[in-house]
Every structure is written in structure tokens, then in C-alpha cells.
Motif scaffolding. Structure first.
Motif, PDB file in Angstrom:
ATOM      1  N   ASP A 302      33.936  35.231  85.959  1.00  8.07           N
ATOM      2  CA  ASP A 302      32.532  34.988  85.677  1.00  8.07           C
ATOM      3  C   ASP A 302      32.240  33.502  85.827  1.00  8.07           C
ATOM      4  N   GLN A 303      31.084  33.182  86.379  1.00 11.42           N
ATOM      5  CA  GLN A 303      30.684  31.788  86.508  1.00 11.42           C
ATOM      6  C   GLN A 303      30.040  31.330  85.200  1.00 11.42           C
ATOM      7  N   PRO A 304      30.402  30.135  84.717  1.00 10.06           N
ATOM      8  CA  PRO A 304      29.878  29.663  83.426  1.00 10.06           C
ATOM      9  C   PRO A 304      28.477  29.059  83.547  1.00 10.06           C
ATOM     10  N   GLY A 305      27.574  29.815  84.136  1.00 14.45           N
ATOM     11  CA  GLY A 305      26.223  29.354  84.378  1.00 14.45           C
ATOM     12  C   GLY A 305      25.755  29.875  85.717  1.00 14.45           C
ATOM     13  N   ARG A 306      25.026  29.045  86.454  1.00 16.71           N
ATOM     14  CA  ARG A 306      24.528  29.500  87.753  1.00 16.71           C
ATOM     15  C   ARG A 306      24.383  28.324  88.691  1.00 16.71           C
TER      16      ARG A 306
END
Length: 394
Positions: A302-306
């Protein structure tokens, strides 16, 4: 004990001039000392990369004063624009150029706070000549290394990457509504403050507030225009320009935040991103330069933001964060996981140490050559890189 001479602008020691490059230089010097290097620091006054002639003479004098065969780590702001000084020195010294931001990049001048295209013509040609003649080139990201190879046709084995570290810090707790936004950067056009304010003015009914932490003296006209934009949009009471923050004051700014926003038009890596993630703070960042490299992903992918395209997409990412508690929890969870994978600054220093040790070894074994994969050998080709030494303090 091995010796390395480190040549940097004197701003590296000025707390009023914070930058990712200055932080990197200081932390690497400290880490090299911890690893047993005798670090001889040479602080050069002047407005680098293009100082007045007297300060350029100071650079020439500094290099001329070093013993033949010395290993010298030179910040790219000092080295890259001055082949007339660096090329003669490369014949007698083992020069490693540390490139934070390629001066030949189209946005280099703007990123430094000047108008677009402000660097003198021929800057890219000079930088190419300096980096080709160097014993080795050190970059702070894979993106920068790739850009240099593609733009200057540098030998791949002559470039090494040592990404900035991020020592673990106390996690930021965050608020329920996620309304506290933080951006940390000098307030200059390339850092994207105008685009961020434009995005936020499209969200007037969301409960956001923004802290802009960073020097305000690099581009005063730009700062005045941003303040005027806030007044015109009626958001002055929701946007705070703090000026330079460092140490505990910057730590408090991170701790009081829910989301860090990095809307830059150019970043070779993005130290602010890794500093945020070390505190388990999610990040919304422009998908430019090395920011994707800095963002990384949590162990679960999962990416910790965008990451977003610069401009209009920024408003959509902020809207998702402010409107959807599920998005906030998902990004926060990924940021907590991502914080466990951050490498410390000691790992950065170790990579730099390994490169310097190789350069020193080549100097001892091949004194007739000028460069590790960067200069001519007696047969007209390029010398092979030295074998990688064992990982130990020199």
C-alpha cells in the motif's frame, strides 16, 4: 585513518538556510566521521553555483592547496558549473562530485529560487565536462542518476546512489478530521505553493488549515503574490507562513500535522517525504522526479498517501483525504508500516564511505589514471571500476 576533503558552500552550516542538500551534507560528514574517516571540511563563501570571481578564486585556491591524490568530495553546487577550475584539479585529485540537483535540468534555476532559465548558457555543457572528468559521481536518488546518464551520456559504473536517510521519530498522532496540512520547503515557485493554494481554494467548505514551513527570503516577489492570493480567496486565516523552522520547532510542526503535502514541480528525491514517513505521517506528493522513489510503499504494497499529477489532481487527492475517514485510516496505516522500512542516515554514510574507499583504492593502485570510469586510460579506453572492498571502517 583515511582522509576525505569535503568542499561545500558555507551555507551548509547556516541554520537560516535549510535545505535537503545542506542536511544531506551535514549528516554524511557526521556519518563518515563515525565510520573512522578524517573529514576535512572546506566551507566556501559565495552565492553558489555562480559566485563572484573572488569566491571562484577561493575554490581554485582550496583545490590547489590539497595534496596530490587526495580524495575530495565536492558538492555539485560548487563543482558542476565551473569546468575551468574542476578539470585541471581532476588531473591531480580524486574528485567525487555529489549531485543533489543537476544544474542542466530545465527547472534547476527555478528550484533554487530564481526565474526559469536564469542559469547562464553553457551550464549543461560545463556540468557534463565536470562529471565526465570526475573520479566518480554520487547522487541522492536513482532518478537523478538516470537523468545524468541519459542527458550527459555518463558511464553507468561511474555513478553511485546514496539515498538520504530517515531516522525513526516519534509518530504523529493525527486528528480525527485530518484537517492539519503541512508543507515544508523554501517558498519559491518550483515548490508548488501556488498550485497547493489553488487546490485548497476549491475546497472552501472543508475544515482544512495549512502551515507552510520554509524560508521566505529566496523569492520575495513570489511570497507577496501568494499572500495576495490568500487575501483574495479569503483564506488568510487558514494559511500560515512560518518562515524557516528547524530542530524542535520543525519537529513540533510535524507532530501537529495530519498530512504532509509536497506539490513541487521538481524534486530529485524529496527528503521531506522520508522525514514525514519516519513519523508515520501520510504524504500527498506530485509524481515528479524522485518523489515516487522517496514515497515507496508499505510492506503490504500500500502507498502511504498518494502521488498525483501536478496541478488539478492535487485538489482531488486532498478532497479524498478530507472527506473520507476510510481513506485517512488506510493512508495512516500504510504510513505506519512504511515507517518501519526507513533506512537510517548511518546507511547513507556507509554507502558514501564505500564509494570513497573505492576511489582511494584506485588512486593507490592506478596512479596513472584520471578517474574511476571517468577519464582516459593509457589504452584510450576507460579503466574498470575497482573491486568493492569489504564493509568496514576505513
Amino acid at each position: 585513518m583515511s582522509t576525505v576533503h569535503v568542499v561545500v558552500p558555507d551555507s551548509v552550516a547556516d541554520p537560516a538556510r535549510p535545505s535537503g542538500g545542506n542536511t544531506y551534507d551535514r549528516r554524511v560528514c557526521a556519518g563518515l566521521r563515525d565510520l573512522g574517516w578524517d573529514v576535512r571540511l572546506h566551507l566556501l563563501p559565495g552565492d553558489w553555483p555562480h559566485p563572484d570571481a573572488g569566491y571562484l578564486d577561493g575554490l581554485a585556491g582550496t583545490l590547489a592547496s590539497l595534496p596530490q591524490g587526495s580524495v575530495v568530495l565536492v558538492d555539485g553546487l560548487v563543482a558542476s558549473a565551473h569546468p575551468e577550475v574542476l578539470l585541471p584539479a581532476a588531473g591531480r585529485l580524486r574528485i567525487v562530485v555529489l549531485v543533489h540537483l543537476p544544474l542542466g535540468h530545465p527547472l534547476a534555476a527555478e528550484a533554487a529560487g530564481g526565474p526559469a532559465g536564469a542559469l547562464p548558457s553553457g551550464t549543461a555543457d560545463g556540468e557534463r565536462a565536470v562529471l565526465t572528468a570526475a573520479a566518480a559521481v554520487l547522487t541522492t536518488s536513482g532518478w537523478t542518476a538516470d537523468w545524468l546518464r541519459a542527458s550527459y551520456d555518463l558511464a553507468p559504473h561511474g555513478i553511485r546512489v546514496a539515498r538520504p536517510g530517515a531516522d525513526r521519530a516519534r509518530p504523529a498522532t493525527g486528528s480525527a478530521d485530518g484537517s492539519a496540512l503541512l508543507t515544508v520547503a523554501a517558498v519559491v515557485p518550483a515548490k508548488g505553493h501556488a498550485e497547493l493554494l489553488e487546490a485548497l481554494t476549491s475546497l472552501p467548505d472543508r475544515p482544512w488549515r495549512l502551515v507552510c514551513a520554509g524560508p521566505l527570503d529566496r523569492a520575495p516577489g513570489h511570497v507577496a503574490r501568494l499572500r495576495a492570493r490568500c487575501r483574495d480567496a479569503g483564506i488568510t486565516d487558514r494559511v500560515t507562513f512560518t518562515g524557516t523552522l528547524g530542530g524542535e520547532a520543525l519537529d513540533r510542526a510535524y507532530a501537529a500535522s495530519d498530512l504532509v503535502v509536497v506539490p513541487s514541480r521538481i524534486e530529485t528525491y524529496g527528503l521531506v517525504v522520508t522525514e514525514a514517513l519516519a513519523r508515520a505521517l501520510p504524504v500527498v506528493a506530485a509524481a515528479v522526479g524522485g518523489l515516487e522513489e522517496a514515497m515507496g510503499a508499505a510492506p503490504g504494497a500500500d502507498q502511504p498517501g498518494r502521488l498525483v499529477d501536478p496541478g488539478a489532481a492535487l485538489a482531488g487527492a486532498l478532497r479524498s483525504w478530507l472527506d473520507d475517514p476510510t481513506v485517512r485510516e488506510r493512508w495512516r496505516s500504510a504510513a505506519r508500516e512504511r515507517s518501519t522500512t526507513s533506512e537510517p542516515w548511518s546507511a547513507t554514510a556507509r554507502r558514501v564511505s564505500d564509494l570513497l574507499a573505492e576511489v582511494a583504492q584506485v588512486n593507490r593502485s592506478r596512479t596513472a589514471y584520471v578517474g574511476v570510469g571517468a577519464g582516459p586510460d593509457p589504452d584510450g579506453g576507460r579503466p574498470d571500476p575497482a573491486p568493492r572492498p569489504e564493509r568496514r571502517a576505513p
